[in-house]
Design a protein around this motif. Structure first.
Motif, PDB file in Angstrom:
ATOM      1  N   LEU A 204       3.266  60.872  46.684  1.00  0.00           N
ATOM      2  CA  LEU A 204       3.310  59.812  46.973  1.00  0.00           C
ATOM      3  C   LEU A 204       3.665  58.908  45.102  1.00  0.00           C
ATOM      4  CD1 LEU A 204       1.084  57.701  48.307  1.00  0.00           C
ATOM      5  CD2 LEU A 204      -0.809  58.364  46.921  1.00  0.00           C
ATOM      6  N   ARG A 205       4.577  58.029  46.024  1.00  0.00           N
ATOM      7  CA  ARG A 205       4.990  56.677  44.956  1.00  0.00           C
ATOM      8  C   ARG A 205       5.666  58.150  43.805  1.00  0.00           C
ATOM      9  NH1 ARG A 205      -0.121  55.283  45.397  1.00  0.00           N
ATOM     10  NH2 ARG A 205       0.229  52.531  46.638  1.00  0.00           N
ATOM     11  N   CYS A 206       6.354  59.258  44.226  1.00  0.00           N
ATOM     12  CA  CYS A 206       7.622  59.588  43.002  1.00  0.00           C
ATOM     13  C   CYS A 206       8.956  59.350  43.311  1.00  0.00           C
ATOM     14  CB  CYS A 206       6.738  60.992  43.854  1.00  0.00           C
ATOM     15  SG  CYS A 206       5.191  61.522  44.249  1.00  0.00           S
ATOM     16  N   VAL A 207       9.222  60.140  42.364  1.00  0.00           N
ATOM     17  CA  VAL A 207      10.978  59.668  42.065  1.00  0.00           C
ATOM     18  C   VAL A 207      12.065  61.264  42.118  1.00  0.00           C
ATOM     19  CG1 VAL A 207      12.783  59.613  40.906  1.00  0.00           C
ATOM     20  CG2 VAL A 207      10.307  57.648  40.872  1.00  0.00           C
ATOM     21  N   ILE A 208      12.446  61.492  43.412  1.00  0.00           N
ATOM     22  CA  ILE A 208      13.428  62.342  43.466  1.00  0.00           C
ATOM     23  C   ILE A 208      14.410  62.041  42.777  1.00  0.00           C
ATOM     24  CG2 ILE A 208      14.122  64.122  45.005  1.00  0.00           C
ATOM     25  CD1 ILE A 208      11.688  63.815  46.841  1.00  0.00           C
ATOM     26  N   THR A 209      15.377  63.564  41.631  1.00  0.00           N
ATOM     27  CA  THR A 209      16.384  63.483  41.512  1.00  0.00           C
ATOM     28  C   THR A 209      17.016  64.246  41.265  1.00  0.00           C
ATOM     29  OG1 THR A 209      15.443  63.677  38.924  1.00  0.00           O
ATOM     30  CG2 THR A 209      15.512  60.771  39.774  1.00  0.00           C
ATOM     31  N   GLY A 210      18.716  64.312  41.155  1.00  0.00           N
ATOM     32  CA  GLY A 210      19.389  65.607  41.286  1.00  0.00           C
ATOM     33  C   GLY A 210      19.950  65.646  39.964  1.00  0.00           C
ATOM     34  N   ASN A 211      21.342  66.596  39.993  1.00  0.00           N
ATOM     35  CA  ASN A 211      22.117  66.408  38.866  1.00  0.00           C
ATOM     36  C   ASN A 211      23.493  65.777  39.083  1.00  0.00           C
ATOM     37  OD1 ASN A 211      24.030  67.792  40.855  1.00  0.00           O
ATOM     38  ND2 ASN A 211      23.427  69.914  40.511  1.00  0.00           N
ATOM     39  N   GLY A 212      23.346  65.096  39.447  1.00  0.00           N
ATOM     40  CA  GLY A 212      24.912  64.001  39.787  1.00  0.00           C
ATOM     41  C   GLY A 212      25.259  64.613  41.427  1.00  0.00           C
ATOM     42  N   GLY A 213      25.067  65.602  41.161  1.00  0.00           N
ATOM     43  CA  GLY A 213      25.794  65.428  42.945  1.00  0.00           C
ATOM     44  C   GLY A 213      24.913  65.258  43.791  1.00  0.00           C
ATOM     45  N   THR A 214      26.192  65.529  44.951  1.00  0.00           N
ATOM     46  CA  THR A 214      25.149  64.817  46.656  1.00  0.00           C
ATOM     47  C   THR A 214      25.042  65.340  47.874  1.00  0.00           C
ATOM     48  OG1 THR A 214      27.344  63.878  47.501  1.00  0.00           O
ATOM     49  CG2 THR A 214      25.912  62.359  46.121  1.00  0.00           C
ATOM     50  N   GLN A 215      23.855  65.427  47.817  1.00  0.00           N
ATOM     51  CA  GLN A 215      23.764  66.382  49.580  1.00  0.00           C
ATOM     52  C   GLN A 215      23.669  67.843  49.550  1.00  0.00           C
ATOM     53  OE1 GLN A 215      24.095  65.156  53.115  1.00  0.00           O
ATOM     54  NE2 GLN A 215      25.153  63.436  52.962  1.00  0.00           N
ATOM     55  N   TYR A 216      22.886  68.429  48.226  1.00  0.00           N
ATOM     56  CA  TYR A 216      22.964  70.051  48.319  1.00  0.00           C
ATOM     57  C   TYR A 216      21.540  70.231  48.116  1.00  0.00           C
ATOM     58  CZ  TYR A 216      21.411  68.132  43.116  1.00  0.00           C
ATOM     59  OH  TYR A 216      20.855  68.083  42.158  1.00  0.00           O
ATOM     60  N   THR A 217      20.740  69.052  48.580  1.00  0.00           N
ATOM     61  CA  THR A 217      19.171  69.558  49.194  1.00  0.00           C
ATOM     62  C   THR A 217      18.006  69.426  49.725  1.00  0.00           C
ATOM     63  OG1 THR A 217      16.995  70.477  47.012  1.00  0.00           O
ATOM     64  CG2 THR A 217      17.988  67.795  47.260  1.00  0.00           C
ATOM     65  N   CYS A 218      17.608  70.001  50.619  1.00  0.00           N
ATOM     66  CA  CYS A 218      16.323  69.616  51.323  1.00  0.00           C
ATOM     67  C   CYS A 218      15.257  69.280  50.610  1.00  0.00           C
ATOM     68  CB  CYS A 218      16.430  70.562  52.840  1.00  0.00           C
ATOM     69  SG  CYS A 218      17.760  71.196  53.226  1.00  0.00           S
ATOM     70  N   LEU A 219      14.482  68.260  51.406  1.00  0.00           N
ATOM     71  CA  LEU A 219      13.058  68.328  50.829  1.00  0.00           C
ATOM     72  C   LEU A 219      11.897  69.152  51.185  1.00  0.00           C
ATOM     73  CD1 LEU A 219      13.174  64.515  52.642  1.00  0.00           C
ATOM     74  CD2 LEU A 219      13.213  65.203  50.303  1.00  0.00           C
ATOM     75  N   GLY A 220      12.297  70.603  51.963  1.00  0.00           N
ATOM     76  CA  GLY A 220      11.935  71.165  52.367  1.00  0.00           C
ATOM     77  C   GLY A 220      12.320  72.033  53.942  1.00  0.00           C
ATOM     78  N   ARG A 221      11.324  73.452  53.885  1.00  0.00           N
ATOM     79  CA  ARG A 221      11.560  74.073  55.069  1.00  0.00           C
ATOM     80  C   ARG A 221      10.242  74.740  55.163  1.00  0.00           C
ATOM     81  NH1 ARG A 221      14.784  79.455  53.080  1.00  0.00           N
ATOM     82  NH2 ARG A 221      14.139  79.621  50.708  1.00  0.00           N
ATOM     83  N   HIS A 242      21.269  64.444  54.147  1.00  0.00           N
ATOM     84  CA  HIS A 242      20.799  62.829  55.317  1.00  0.00           C
ATOM     85  C   HIS A 242      20.099  64.095  55.958  1.00  0.00           C
ATOM     86  CE1 HIS A 242      24.343  60.793  53.642  1.00  0.00           C
ATOM     87  NE2 HIS A 242      23.319  59.808  52.839  1.00  0.00           N
ATOM     88  N   VAL A 243      20.008  64.901  56.336  1.00  0.00           N
ATOM     89  CA  VAL A 243      18.929  65.816  57.205  1.00  0.00           C
ATOM     90  C   VAL A 243      17.429  65.929  57.261  1.00  0.00           C
ATOM     91  CG1 VAL A 243      21.554  67.428  58.716  1.00  0.00           C
ATOM     92  CG2 VAL A 243      19.834  68.193  57.067  1.00  0.00           C
ATOM     93  N   GLY A 244      17.577  66.243  55.611  1.00  0.00           N
ATOM     94  CA  GLY A 244      16.293  65.822  55.302  1.00  0.00           C
ATOM     95  C   GLY A 244      15.291  67.233  55.475  1.00  0.00           C
ATOM     96  N   TRP A 245      15.661  67.907  56.471  1.00  0.00           N
ATOM     97  CA  TRP A 245      14.372  69.593  56.357  1.00  0.00           C
ATOM     98  C   TRP A 245      15.157  70.332  57.194  1.00  0.00           C
ATOM     99  CZ3 TRP A 245       9.531  68.114  54.297  1.00  0.00           C
ATOM    100  CH2 TRP A 245       9.418  66.781  54.272  1.00  0.00           C
ATOM    101  N   ASN A 246      14.838  71.744  56.293  1.00  0.00           N
ATOM    102  CA  ASN A 246      15.061  72.845  57.167  1.00  0.00           C
ATOM    103  C   ASN A 246      14.034  73.375  57.633  1.00  0.00           C
ATOM    104  OD1 ASN A 246      16.212  76.114  56.615  1.00  0.00           O
ATOM    105  ND2 ASN A 246      17.848  74.697  56.513  1.00  0.00           N
ATOM    106  N   ASN A 247      14.705  74.460  59.118  1.00  0.00           N
ATOM    107  CA  ASN A 247      13.249  74.753  59.907  1.00  0.00           C
ATOM    108  C   ASN A 247      13.779  76.576  59.325  1.00  0.00           C
ATOM    109  OD1 ASN A 247      16.037  76.432  60.981  1.00  0.00           O
ATOM    110  ND2 ASN A 247      15.561  75.599  62.498  1.00  0.00           N
ATOM    111  N   TRP A 248      14.279  76.337  58.070  1.00  0.00           N
ATOM    112  CA  TRP A 248      14.154  78.195  57.864  1.00  0.00           C
ATOM    113  C   TRP A 248      14.667  79.065  58.568  1.00  0.00           C
ATOM    114  CZ3 TRP A 248      10.376  79.262  53.723  1.00  0.00           C
ATOM    115  CH2 TRP A 248      10.385  79.675  52.475  1.00  0.00           C
ATOM    116  N   GLY A 249      15.418  79.265  59.570  1.00  0.00           N
ATOM    117  CA  GLY A 249      16.533  80.069  60.262  1.00  0.00           C
ATOM    118  C   GLY A 249      15.627  80.468  61.801  1.00  0.00           C
ATOM    119  N   LYS A 250      14.331  79.714  61.845  1.00  0.00           N
ATOM    120  CA  LYS A 250      14.040  79.567  63.033  1.00  0.00           C
ATOM    121  C   LYS A 250      13.431  78.270  63.953  1.00  0.00           C
ATOM    122  CE  LYS A 250      10.694  83.523  60.610  1.00  0.00           C
ATOM    123  NZ  LYS A 250       9.568  83.744  60.467  1.00  0.00           N
ATOM    124  N   ALA A 251      13.719  78.255  64.947  1.00  0.00           N
ATOM    125  CA  ALA A 251      13.973  77.868  65.987  1.00  0.00           C
ATOM    126  C   ALA A 251      12.662  77.162  66.206  1.00  0.00           C
ATOM    127  CB  ALA A 251      14.540  77.359  67.075  1.00  0.00           C
TER     128      ALA A 251
END
Length: 317
Positions: A204-221, A242-251
């Protein structure tokens, strides 16, 4: 009965030289709070709060100055407690392990200093109910913050890592926290096992930052098939894919995982490009996740409000 205060300083100018000695001095099955004031320093040893010792507070002055650190990994554990007590693998490798309920930490850094590429290396595992962390830092790479069981509230904290670095199956509210993604990976791996469980992580009302690169992490799996994570009013920089999330290889996880966003913003917030099985909440759905009642649901026996009002500035002691 009021609280009892004991002090720790490596110089010896205190009641104890190590944090563990101070914890060990707390009576078994204690019924009043013990505040352990920790002088600035780097404390290199694993710390264990057993389930027989509740109501412990660890308090520093500034998190940058008071560091509890150790370097165990899932495959290499060196600890003063036996494996039958703390567990093995990822479960047992926490630099700090908290199993006593009603634990509080303020102005402390919890670190696992194992280098990048060491595999699972937990900075802290929390297997305890009603735990709160104020202005703390959690440093590591993979599996930094293991919110395993119980209810936790984190406010004004800094959490960094790479892979699954906030994970477990507790019910946690992280408010005004800074999440920093050091390299490619996944921020969360929540492990809710069924739709009946009330567990989940709310940012809630958090900030997510990175190392200067783009599109290298997902919000969760989803570590468990019903993994539940909500991000609300949270800023996401360009490190978030941009896809945001990952299914951990299980549809099949796509049918059960509960990955939600609500009124987030920033270059990493792209509702139109997210995976189709995650979604943006509407106001009525979001309401249950936006209040302290998510982790403090019993209005007749609240725990969090008392905890927040009991915080004492170090200078007042």
């Amino acid at each position: 009965m009021g609280s009892r205060t004991i002090t720790v300083a490596q110089s010896g100018a205190a009641d104890y030289r190590t944090v563990q000695e101070a914890i060990d001095s707390v009576p078994l099955n204690n019924t009043r709070r013990t505040v352990i004031r920790i002088a600035p320093g780097v404390y290199r040893q694993p710390v264990y709060v057993p389930k027989t010792k509740n109501l412990i507070t660890l308090a520093g002055i500034r998190p940058e100055d008071t560091l509890l650190t150790w370097n165990n990994t899932a495959t290499k554990i060196d600890h003063h407690q036996a494996a039958r007590v703390i567990g093995t693998g990822t479960f047992g490798c926490g630099s700090t392990i908290v199993e006593g309920e009603d634990f509080i930490a303020e102005n402390i850094t919890f670190e696992n200093c194992a280098p990048e590429g060491s595999g699972q290396a937990v900075a802290i595992r929390v297997t305890a109910d009603r735990c709160t962390f104020y202005n703390c830092r959690f440093l590591g790479w993979q599996d930094t913050l293991y919110l395993h069981y119980g209810k936790q509230y984190l406010r004004d904290c800094y959490i960094e890592g790479s892979v699954d670095f906030i994970f477990g199956n507790s019910t946690a509210l992280l408010e005004h926290c800074h999440i920093h993604c050091k390299s490619a990976g996944f921020i969360t791996a929540q492990s809710r096992k069924s739709s009946q469980e009330t567990t989940g992580y709310v940012f809630l009302r958090c900030v997510i930052t990175g190392n200067g690169g783009t599109q290298y992490t997902c919000l969760g799996r989803p570590w468990g098939p019903f993994g539940r994570v909500v991000l609300a009013y949270t800023y996401m920089d360009a490190c978030v894919k941009h896809v945001g999330w990952n299914n951990w290889g299980k549809a099949e996880n796509e049918r059960t995982a509960c990955f939600y966003e609500y009124k987030c913003f920033g270059p990493g917030s792209c509702p139109s490009k997210r995976v189709t099985w995650a979604r943006e909440l509407i106001d009525e759905e979001a309401e249950q996740f936006l209040a302290h009642s998510f982790i403090d649901p019993d209005s007749q026996r609240p725990w969090l409000a008392q905890r927040m009002s009991a915080r004492i500035p170090y200078s007042a002691m």
